[in-house]
Design an enzyme around this catalytic site. Structure first.
Site, short mmCIF file in Angstrom:
data_model
loop_
_atom_site.label_atom_id
_atom_site.label_comp_id
_atom_site.label_asym_id
_atom_site.label_seq_id
_atom_site.Cartn_x
_atom_site.Cartn_y
_atom_site.Cartn_z
N LYS A 1 5.40 0.73 7.92
CA LYS A 1 5.15 1.98 7.20
C LYS A 1 6.46 2.76 7.16
CE LYS A 1 1.55 4.68 8.04
NZ LYS A 1 0.71 5.71 8.72
N SER B 1 1.35 9.51 3.69
CA SER B 1 2.54 9.68 4.52
C SER B 1 3.67 8.72 4.16
CB SER B 1 2.18 9.48 6.00
OG SER B 1 1.57 8.22 6.20
N GLY B 2 3.42 7.69 3.37
CA GLY B 2 4.49 6.80 3.01
C GLY B 2 4.00 5.48 2.45
N LYS B 3 4.96 4.57 2.18
CA LYS B 3 4.63 3.25 1.69
C LYS B 3 4.49 2.28 2.84
CE LYS B 3 6.76 3.46 -2.90
NZ LYS B 3 7.75 2.84 -3.84
N ASP C 1 -9.37 11.60 12.06
CA ASP C 1 -9.44 11.08 10.69
C ASP C 1 -10.09 9.70 10.69
OD1 ASP C 1 -9.18 11.07 7.98
OD2 ASP C 1 -7.07 10.50 7.95
N GLY D 1 0.82 -1.20 0.00
CA GLY D 1 0.00 0.00 0.00
C GLY D 1 0.85 1.24 0.00
#
Length: 1000
Positions: A713, A696-698, A823, A692
């Site tokens: 992450k 904010s990142g992989k 969120d 994914g």
């Protein structure tokens, strides 16, 4: 020494007063201002240059214009503590109103020092802790309103000793003991409101009868059980009584007849199971009755209808028999709602003649006969809902002059004749439903006057004639359903002007001509059904740019020409062009077996599957063209193979280089006992393991040597990166290190089964890694809205809702200080192998700390489109109510199977769509069709919880602890009684009781 501190503070203030020139009252207020957070500068006028505070915003002084008598800081957006040590030093302060701010911490025991107080209103703030047991020491207090805070624990027994209290409101808190019998010893009370608190199950105390001065009693949603006590009859001054949303049972007590001052009763959504008591005629002052949504049976007493009623709500019960004609004699009746019963016979012929009737809903009964001509005698009628009965005859001509009508539903009856011309053009009507009757005649040209019309439903009648050109003047029209009639002629050219049109269904008519030009203006069209007509001409090429078109049925017409190439680009759930006169070759993406039935009956149509265009197109030229294509394909394949080999060797070198990173520079911080080292993590961070990628990142899946898996992450490199399109305010940039710090700060301390577990974090100067437990089933959003969404049956979805609610409840109520996620969305709810839910992604979470910093206005909106609470979007204020709204959207996703934002909704979101669809079409059009109907009753209850959570007003949203309890109660009820396949949703309403609309 501590005892001398107030004296020392007082001396300092007096000295400061001499220096600044501000009098003593002003100095106390100015000192309090220093402890408050004022993001809107609402207190900008509070300065130490004035002689007195009497000209300051929100301050009222006495006749001498020197001493403060009242503070009203409503809606000032202030946060910080309630400083009793300062405010209670104002010697003449009689009123404190701080409604709708963010006053936090606890309400101090020193509040008892404010002895002059008559009025204390701290409603809609963020106060926590126990109710101060010292409040009754205020000898003059008349009005106490603590609505919409987070007070918990019991109501102190000392509250029984209030000497003069007249109003007590504790609505929407977290009070979790039983309803205290001691409250019913405050004999001076005129208003008592304890609604919507998570009290323990308890009966209504017999001591209720002590409140002989009581005029208003609201005990909605208080978990009351058992019968209504006979002592209720002692409340001879009672005007408003509301016991809704409880578990009361037994009969309505006969003592109720002694309440001669009563003007409003609400017993709805209980388990009352008796008939109306005898002696109702004694209630000579009764004006408003609401006993809806119970199990009351028998006939409606004639004595009841002879009272001078203003409002009668008996809906969703089991009443039988006829409506007594005497109801028409009431001179002030403006509301009559009887839907969802088994009433029969005719409506009184004089209904509406003697009273300004506004709202009439008799839907889903067995009424027969004609519609009374006098319904709109006074011209006040706004809603006329009579669907699903056996009414017959014509619509009275008088209704055509009822200019205030906004909602008309006469569907599924036996009505006939022509619709009065005036009724077509009612200026305020937005819903006109006449379907499933025997109406005849044309649509009158007077429809041009119905400029507010959104839904026009005429299906299954005998309407005829040409659809008038004036239909194109209705710029708000969203649905035109006129199927199964006798309309003829061409579609009017003006119909393409309907830019809001979402549904056009005119199948099974006698329409001819061609499809109008300019249909590209139907940008919101979702359903186009013109099947079984005599329409000719070609399919306009512009149909391929109707991006939200989902259902297209033009079958059984005379349409000719080619199938437009752009049609293959649409994401259609239904396509039917069969039995026309189409010809030519099909677009490549439509020439598949799955579309075979969509094109049958078109002899001239050519495609690549058997049955269409057999033997055509095989001449020499076409064969030569095929050989050219084959040669191009061979060359392209060779280039592709060479490219793959080159890429493999380049990627292998890159991968090996990535693994040669200096692992000695990584710093590992663990939050649990680990069974792996950072080397195992770092060795697997290659592109093959990416599962994914987000804002904010992989995210990588790493299989450890132990056989277990973890999710890693990797925060994006660099300081900033734009957020993805799924988040709000795409132009903004967020610091990734703050996201990392928020995750570590939050998840590193949390231990809960429904919060994703953070194993550890690894950092270097340039890179940061977060290692989580691995969730095999991914996120709820990805699973629910994919083609695998059907695998989530209702029990699984219900379990997910409860798990996620418990996780959020832990954040809001059990963490010290509380945590606001900010969120909450389906993509941030992860699912383990057993579909257990975990709340994840705390990159924008905020701590609601003791200083109030977590509740101040934020500079940037955090969250995702469709999930953001209305008040957060325009105030940027952070609190738990925002999370509750977002979770309510998740519940609606689980129930409806729809995304929070969808092109089908137009400018609406899922919340608005669900509310409108419930109101206009009923619950069956809201629930996900993939869910088993045997769970309908349970699904409807969960849907109601979702609607409560998404209330536009934050005060009407239940706390997460209450949400968990309500969800658990749904499961408990389902285990104790069999599910009803024909269960109905309770009428949709807002929690403040402002709307009791029929689902019909």
């Amino acid at each position: 020494m501590l005892q001398l501190l107030p004296v020392f503070l007082l001396l300092l203030l007096e000295q400061a007063s001499l220096i600044s020139g501000l009098n003593q009252d002003g100095l106390y207020l100015y000192e309090w201002k220093q402890s408050l957070d004022d993001p809107d500068s609402s207190l900008s006028s509070w300065n130490n240059r004035d002689a007195t505070p009497c000209n300051w915003a929100g301050v009222t002084c006495g006749p001498s214009n020197t001493t403060v008598t009242a503070l009203d800081l409503s809606n000032f957006n202030l946060s910080g503590p309630f400083s009793a040590s300062l405010l209670c030093r104002l010697p003449n302060l009689t009123s404190i109103i701080l409604f709708n701010n963010s006053i936090n911490q606890t309400l101090p025991l020193q509040i008892s020092l404010c002895t002059p107080l008559l009025h204390l209103d701290l409603s809609q703030n963020l106060l926590t802790g126990f109710l101060p047991h010292t409040l009754p020491l205020l000898p003059n207090l008349l009005h106490l309103d603590l609505t919409g805070n987070n007070f918990s624990g019991p109501i102190p027994p000392s509250f029984a000793t209030f000497p003069n209290l007249q109003t007590l409101s504790l609505v929407y808190n977290l009070l979790d003991d039983v309803v205290s019998p001691s409250l019913f010893n405050i004999t001076t009370l005129k208003t008592l409101n304890l609604s919507f608190n998570p009290f323990l199950p308890s009966p209504i105390p017999h001591s209720l009868g002590n409140l002989t001065n009581l005029e208003t009693l609201w005990l909605s949603g208080c978990n009351l059980v058992g019968p209504i006590p006979e002592s209720l009859g002692n409340l001879v001054n009672l005007r408003v009584l509301d016991f809704s949303f409880n578990n009361l049972y037994g009969p309505i007590p006969s003592s109720l007849t002694r309440l001669t001052a009563l003007t409003q009763i609400e017993f709805y959504n209980n388990s009352l199971s008796a008939e109306f008591p005898k002696g109702m005629s004694n209630l000579t002052s009764l004006r408003l009755i609401d006993v809806s949504m119970n199990h009351l049976s028998g006939t409606i007493p004639d004595e009841l209808c002879r009272l001078p009623l203003e409002s009668l709500n008996l809906y969703e019960n089991r009443f039988t028999g006829e409506l007594p004609p005497s109801i028409a004699d009431s001179p002030n009746l403006y509301e009559l709602r009887l839907f969802g019963n088994k009433l029969a016979g005719k409506l009184p012929e004089n209904l509406g003649k003697n009273a300004p009737l506004k709202w009439l809903d008799v839907s889903t009964n067995r009424f027969s006969g004609g519609i009374p001509e006098s319904l709109c005698e006074h011209g006040e009628l706004e809603e006329l809902l009579m669907l699903e009965n056996e009414f017959s005859g014509e619509i009275p001509a008088s209704l055509g002059g009822c200019r205030r009508l906004s909602r008309v539903r006469l569907g599924t009856n036996r009505l006939s004749g022509e619709v009065p011309a005036g009724m077509w053009g009612l200026p305020h009507v937005y819903l006109l439903e006449l379907g499933n009757n025997s109406f005849s005649g044309p649509i009158a040209r007077t429809i041009a006057g119905a400029r507010n019309l959104s839904l026009l439903i005429l299906s299954k009648n005998n309407f005829s004639g040409v659809i008038p050109d004036e239909i194109g003047w209705l710029e708000n029209l969203q649905e035109f359903s006129g199927a199964d009639n006798n309309f003829n002629g061409s579609l009017p050219g003006s119909i393409v002007n309907l830019g809001q049109l979402g549904t056009l269904d005119l199948h099974n008519n006698e329409l001819s001509g061609e499809l109008p030009k300019g249909i590209q203006s139907w940008k919101k069209l979702n359903d186009l059904n013109l099947a079984n007509n005599e329409i000719g001409g070609k399919i306009p090429d512009e149909i391929g740019i109707l991006s939200v078109l989902n259902f297209l049925d033009l079958s059984n017409n005379e349409i000719s020409g080619n199938v437009p190439l752009g049609l293959q680009n649409l994401k259609l759930n239904l396509l039917n062009l069969s039995y026309n006169r189409l010809s030519g070759r099909l677009p490549p993406l439509l020439a598949k077996d799955m579309y075979r039935a969509s094109f049958m009956g078109n002899p001239g149509l050519c495609g690549d599957f058997k049955g269409l265009c057999d033997g055509k197109g095989d001449d020499d030229n076409s064969k030569g063209f095929v050989w050219i294509l084959r040669a191009i394909f061979i060359v392209a394949s060779l280039v592709f193979v060479v490219g793959v080999v080159w890429f493999y060797f380049r990627y292998r070198n890159f991968k090996n280089a990535g693994r040669s990173v200096d692992k000695s520079k990584w710093t590992l911080m663990s939050f649990h006992k680990l069974g792996f080292s950072e080397d195992e993590i770092l060795n697997c961070l290659d592109e093959d393991n990416v599962i994914g990628s987000g804002s904010s990142g992989k995210v990588y899946k790493v299989v450890l040597t132990s056989g277990e898996s973890v999710a890693v992450k990797k925060i994006w490199g660099g300081v900033k990166k734009e957020i993805d399109s799924g988040d709000v305010e795409k132009g903004h940039q967020f610091r990734q290190d703050s996201s990392f710090d928020a995750e570590v700060e939050t998840l590193g301390k949390i231990r809960h089964k429904n919060i994703v577990k953070l194993w550890c974090c690894c950092t270097t100067r340039d890179s940061k890694l977060l290692v989580y437990e691995y969730m095999p089933n991914g996120s709820l959003g990805d699973l629910l809205h994919s083609n695998k969404g059907g695998l989530l049956d209702w029990p699984t979805r219900y379990k997910i809702a409860v798990d996620a609610a418990e996780g959020l409840s832990y954040l809001h109520h059990d963490c010290v200080p509380s945590i606001v996620h900010r969120d909450v969305k389906s993509n941030n709810i992860l699912l383990d192998g057993d579909f257990g839910a975990r709340v994840a992604d705390f990159g924008v979470a905020k701590v609601v700390d003791a200083t109030g910093k977590g509740t101040k206005s934020m500079s940037v909106i955090a969250g995702s489109c469709g999930y953001i609470a209305p008040e957060y979007a325009y105030t940027l204020r952070v609190n738990e109510k925002s999370d509750i709204y977002s979770f309510g959207v998740v519940i609606l996703e689980l129930v409806t199977g729809r995304r929070p934002i969808d092109p089908e909704f137009g400018e609406k979101d899922l919340v608005m769509w669900a509310c409108n669809t419930l109101d206009q079409k009923g619950v069956d059009h809201v629930i996900d069709s993939r869910l088993d109907s045997c769970f309908k009753e349970e699904i409807c209850k969960v849907l109601n919880i979702g609607l409560m959570c998404t209330s536009p007003l934050p005060i009407n949203r239940p706390a997460m602890r209450r949400v968990v309890k309500m969800l658990q109660e749904v499961g408990t009820e389902n285990q104790t009684k069999p599910a009803k396949k024909d269960g109905k949703l309770s009428p949709y309403y807002y929690d403040d009781g402002s709307d009791h609309g029929s689902v019909a």
